[in-house]
Design an enzyme around this catalytic site. Structure first.
Site, PDB file in Angstrom:
ATOM      1  N   HIS A 140       0.843  -1.207   0.000  1.00 32.36           N
ATOM      2  CA  HIS A 140       0.000   0.000   0.000  1.00 32.36           C
ATOM      3  C   HIS A 140       0.877   1.255   0.000  1.00 32.36           C
ATOM      4  O   HIS A 140       0.657   2.184  -0.795  1.00 32.36           O
ATOM      5  CB  HIS A 140      -0.899  -0.026   1.236  1.00 32.36           C
ATOM      6  N   GLU A 141       1.876   1.299   0.872  1.00 31.00           N
ATOM      7  CA  GLU A 141       2.740   2.476   0.961  1.00 31.00           C
ATOM      8  C   GLU A 141       3.592   2.643  -0.291  1.00 31.00           C
ATOM      9  O   GLU A 141       3.797   3.761  -0.778  1.00 31.00           O
ATOM     10  CB  GLU A 141       3.633   2.380   2.213  1.00 31.00           C
ATOM     11  N   HIS A 144       1.802   4.356  -3.111  1.00 27.89           N
ATOM     12  CA  HIS A 144       1.776   5.821  -3.017  1.00 27.89           C
ATOM     13  C   HIS A 144       3.009   6.412  -3.703  1.00 27.89           C
ATOM     14  O   HIS A 144       2.930   7.427  -4.390  1.00 27.89           O
ATOM     15  CB  HIS A 144       1.757   6.262  -1.553  1.00 27.89           C
ATOM     16  N   GLU A 215      -6.148   6.917  -1.039  1.00 30.21           N
ATOM     17  CA  GLU A 215      -6.051   5.758  -0.149  1.00 30.21           C
ATOM     18  C   GLU A 215      -6.764   4.549  -0.745  1.00 30.21           C
ATOM     19  O   GLU A 215      -6.276   3.420  -0.663  1.00 30.21           O
ATOM     20  CB  GLU A 215      -6.629   6.100   1.225  1.00 30.21           C
TER      21      GLU A 215
END
Length: 308
Positions: A140-141, A144, A215
């Protein structure tokens, strides 16, 4: 080089529109300050210095605020191994790996571009998640970073920071020095404060709208890259539950960086304030991951990525 994280055209469009609108707001804000303060050199110089400081040192500022430090492979071999594997699958540069000593379970990514990025996890997160859940959070990070929305959020938040600082400065200057000013100065101070407050409110709403969508985009990209949306859903549920047990006073110091976190440091699901939240609700995120899980089916292979 493009990463293999699933691209998201809607995220790209939203980032472009947000930056365009904020750009117009920047111009109007700077013009108003120059007219009110009657010194374009002072305004441009001050804002240029602060912009460079935030853009180039945002990662260091975030790391300092969150008590994070860069860690080598010898210290955290398993953490580095997960990041190495995900970066290889995603075909992207490996970011700097850092660990924060905070017990609050969370993670964040920061940096001005994929070649100057930092991914940081807290010791509280490492202690609570199993390997599959940790992989989901790190994916997930990393998404980004790959989508470059970290840099966009950093730039976008700058205007709100400046406007907020001016509001505070004007308020305290008026509070403690109001009696020593003439009427014209008081009018200028009131005008600066009003313009700054309006700019802060508009930039706040624009950034929150973009942040909630990014997100969801990061959850989608991570789920498709790892092929295990259920692991990410489990991590979300676990982290949200653990945050609810942490005293509110311990969360307040972290809330300034909510836009960068995997899960906001609120300790509870938002009510009416969800419209001003940096993140979508846990229910929205789990519902989306549930749909992706159904699309992938039980035969999905862990670690299988999809080109975007």
């Amino acid at each position: 080089m493009r990463s293999r994280f699933r691209s998201d055209r809607r995220l790209t469009v939203r980032m472009t529109v947000t930056m365009f609108l904020l750009g117009l707001l920047y111009v109007a804000f700077f013009a108003a300050l120059i007219v009110l303060l009657k010194s374009w050199l002072l305004v441009v110089g001050l804002i240029a210095v602060m912009f460079v400081a935030q853009f180039w040192f945002s990662d260091k500022i975030a790391m300092f605020a969150m008590r994070g430090r860069v860690v080598e492979r010898e210290e955290y071999p398993e953490l580095h191994a997960v990041v190495d594997r995900l970066c290889a699958i995603a075909d992207m540069p490996k970011p700097v790996v850092a660990v924060s000593t905070m017990d609050m379970p969370n993670a964040f990514a920061t940096g001005r571009n994929p070649n100057n990025a930092v991914v940081c996890v807290t010791t509280g997160l490492l202690r609570r998640l199993d390997p599959a859940e940790l992989e989901g959070v790190l994916a997930h990070e990393l998404s980004h970073v790959a989508h470059k929305d970290v840099a966009v959020i950093t730039i976008a938040s700058f205007l709100g920071v400046i406007a907020g600082l001016i509001v505070r400065f004007a308020f305290y200057s008026q509070l403690f020095g109001g009696g020593r000013r003439d009427q014209n100065t008081a009018v200028i101070f009131a005008a600066v404060m009003g313009v700054s407050a309006a700019v802060y409110a508009l930039s706040f709403l624009l950034i929150r709208a973009l942040s909630r969508y990014r997100e969801l985009a990061a959850d989608r990209a991570a789920a498709h890259l790892t092929g295990r949306p259920s692991a990410l859903a489990s991590a979300l549920t676990k982290v949200s539950g653990e945050l609810a047990r942490i005293p509110t006073k311990d969360l307040r110091t972290a809330q300034a960086f909510n836009a960068f976190y995997f899960t906001p440091a609120t300790g509870k699901e938002p009510g009416i304030e969800r419209y001003f939240s940096t993140h979508p609700s846990l229910e929205q995120r789990l519902e989306q991951l549930g749909r992706i899980s159904a699309e992938l089916g039980e035969a999905a292979t862990p670690g299988k990525g999809e080109a975007g």
